[in-house]
Design a protein around this motif. Structure first.
Motif, PDB file in Angstrom:
ATOM      1  N   GLU A   5       0.824  -1.193   0.000  1.00 57.15           N
ATOM      2  CA  GLU A   5       0.000   0.000   0.000  1.00 57.15           C
ATOM      3  C   GLU A   5       0.868   1.256   0.000  1.00 57.15           C
TER       4      GLU A   5
ATOM      5  N   TYR B  96     -11.793   7.919  -1.666  1.00 56.11           N
ATOM      6  CA  TYR B  96     -10.637   7.210  -1.118  1.00 56.11           C
ATOM      7  C   TYR B  96     -10.873   5.698  -1.197  1.00 56.11           C
ATOM      8  N   ARG B  97      -9.956   5.009  -1.851  1.00 52.88           N
ATOM      9  CA  ARG B  97     -10.066   3.559  -2.050  1.00 52.88           C
ATOM     10  C   ARG B  97     -11.443   3.184  -2.595  1.00 52.88           C
TER      11      ARG B  97
ATOM     12  N   GLN C 118       2.388   9.978   0.384  1.00 57.37           N
ATOM     13  CA  GLN C 118       2.020   9.926  -1.019  1.00 57.37           C
ATOM     14  C   GLN C 118       0.521  10.141  -1.202  1.00 57.37           C
ATOM     15  N   GLU C 119      -0.269   9.506  -0.354  1.00 54.89           N
ATOM     16  CA  GLU C 119      -1.720   9.677  -0.451  1.00 54.89           C
ATOM     17  C   GLU C 119      -2.110  11.124  -0.170  1.00 54.89           C
TER      18      GLU C 119
ATOM     19  N   LYS D  70      -7.646   8.309   8.172  1.00 52.11           N
ATOM     20  CA  LYS D  70      -7.477   9.137   6.982  1.00 52.11           C
ATOM     21  C   LYS D  70      -8.425  10.330   7.022  1.00 52.11           C
TER      22      LYS D  70
END
Length: 294
Positions: A120, A145-146, A125-126, A211
Motif C-alpha cells: 500500500e 478514497y479507495r 504519497q496519499e 485518513k
C-alpha cells in the motif's frame, strides 16, 4: 458411546460459542444501559449490567443536540452511502471487464493490482495526491478514497466468472453490447455478491477515522468517527459540553461523562448495526458462493 461423546462435544462447543458471544454482547448492552440510565443512577451500574438504572434520554439530547455532532453524523452518512454506491459500481464494472476472456493485457493488469494490494502507498504519497486534486478538507476525498478495494474486486470477479458463458453469448447473438449485458444480466445475477461487498464497503467507509482526521481538517467537514475518537479516546469533553443549548450549564455539569461517552458510541454504532439484519441472511451464502467450486 460414540453418539454420547458426540453430544457432549456439541454441548461443549455450544457453551464455548455462547461464552464468546456473551463477551461481545454484554459490553454492547452495557453501553446501551449506561446511555439510557438516569444521570443520578449511572454510578450504580457495573460493567456486567445490561439493564439501565431508571430511564433517561438526556445523554442523547446532549449528543444529538450538538450541531457539531449532527453535522458529523450527516457527513458520515454521506461518505458511507455515496462512497459505498460508487465503490459497488466501479468494483463491479471493473470486475466485469477483467473477467472478459479477450481482454488484452489482463495478466499485467492483475499483477499491478495485486502489487498495489500488498504494498500500500504511504500516507505522505496519499496526502500529496489528495492535495494535488484539491480535495483536502473536502468530503469527496473520503468518498473517493479507495473507491476500489482490490480484495473486494477479486471477490467480485470470482462471482462474475460463475455466470455461464452460454448466457452471455446468447445475449451477444441477440445484439446486446457490453453495457446491456452488464446492466441486464450481470447485475441482476450478482445480487448476493453485491450485498456482500456492499456491506464490506459500508463498514469500511463508516469506520474510517485515521485518513478522515488527516484529509478533513475543519469541524464542518469532519466525520462522526473522528469526533468519537476525540471524545472517547482522547477525553476531549469540550466537544460535547459545547452542546449546552438544550440544557443549563449546571445540568451539564451533573451528567456522567461515562454515560455521555456511551451515548456517543451508541449513536456511532447503531446506523451500521442496522445494516447487518438486512444483509445477514445473504452474507454467509454470498461468501460461500465465492469459494472454489469443482
Amino acid at each position: 458411546m460414540a453418539g454420547r461423546n458426540f453430544t457432549v462435544s456439541k454441548l461443549m462447543i455450544g457453551l464455548i460459542l455462547t461464552f464468546i458471544s456473551l463477551t461481545m454482547l454484554v459490553p454492547i448492552l452495557n453501553l446501551f444501559a449506561k446511555a439510557f440510565s438516569d444521570p443520578g443512577k449511572v454510578h450504580l451500574l457495573h460493567g456486567y449490567d445490561i439493564w439501565p438504572k431508571g430511564f433517561s434520554i438526556v445523554n442523547f439530547q446532549v449528543v444529538l443536540g450538538n450541531p457539531i455532532i449532527g453535522r458529523a453524523l450527516f457527513n458520515s452518512l454521506f461518505v458511507t452511502v455515496v462512497g459505498t454506491a460508487l465503490s459497488i459500481f466501479f468494483t463491479t464494472i471493473t470486475a466485469y471487464v477483467l473477467t472478459r476472456k479477450n481482454l488484452v493485457g489482463k495478466t499485467p493488469i492483475m499483477i499491478v493490482l495485486i502489487v498495489i494490494m500488498i504494498f500500500e502507498p504511504g500516507i505522505v504519497q496519499e496526502y500529496m495526491v489528495v492535495k494535488d486534486l484539491n480535495l483536502l478538507d473536502n468530503l469527496w476525498s473520503m468518498v473517493l478514497y479507495r473507491v476500489i478495494n482490490v480484495y473486494y474486486l477479486i471477490i467480485m470477479m470470482r462471482f462474475i466468472e460463475e455466470i455461464p458463458d452460454s448466457l452471455l453469448e446468447a445475449a451477444k447473438m441477440d445484439g446486446a453490447g457490453h453495457l446491456t449485458i452488464f446492466a441486464r444480466i450481470v447485475l441482476p445475477l450478482s445480487r448476493i455478491p453485491l450485498l456482500t461487498i456492499g456491506m464490506f464497503y459500508a463498514v469500511m467507509k463508516w469506520n474510517e477515522f485515521f485518513k478522515s482526521s488527516i484529509f478533513l481538517s475543519s469541524r464542518d467537514n469532519t466525520v462522526l468517527q473522528v469526533l468519537l475518537r476525540q471524545f472517547v479516546v482522547e477525553g476531549d469533553s469540550a466537544t460535547l459540553v459545547g452542546a449546552a443549548n438544550l440544557l443549563q450549564n449546571n445540568q451539564i455539569a451533573q451528567l456522567d461523562f461515562g454515560a455521555l461517552k456511551a451515548a456517543t458510541i451508541v449513536v456511532a454504532m447503531v446506523p451500521i448495526l442496522m445494516l447487518y439484519p438486512i444483509i445477514l441472511k445473504y452474507y454467509t451464502n454470498g461468501v460461500m458462493d465465492g469459494g472454489i467450486k469443482e
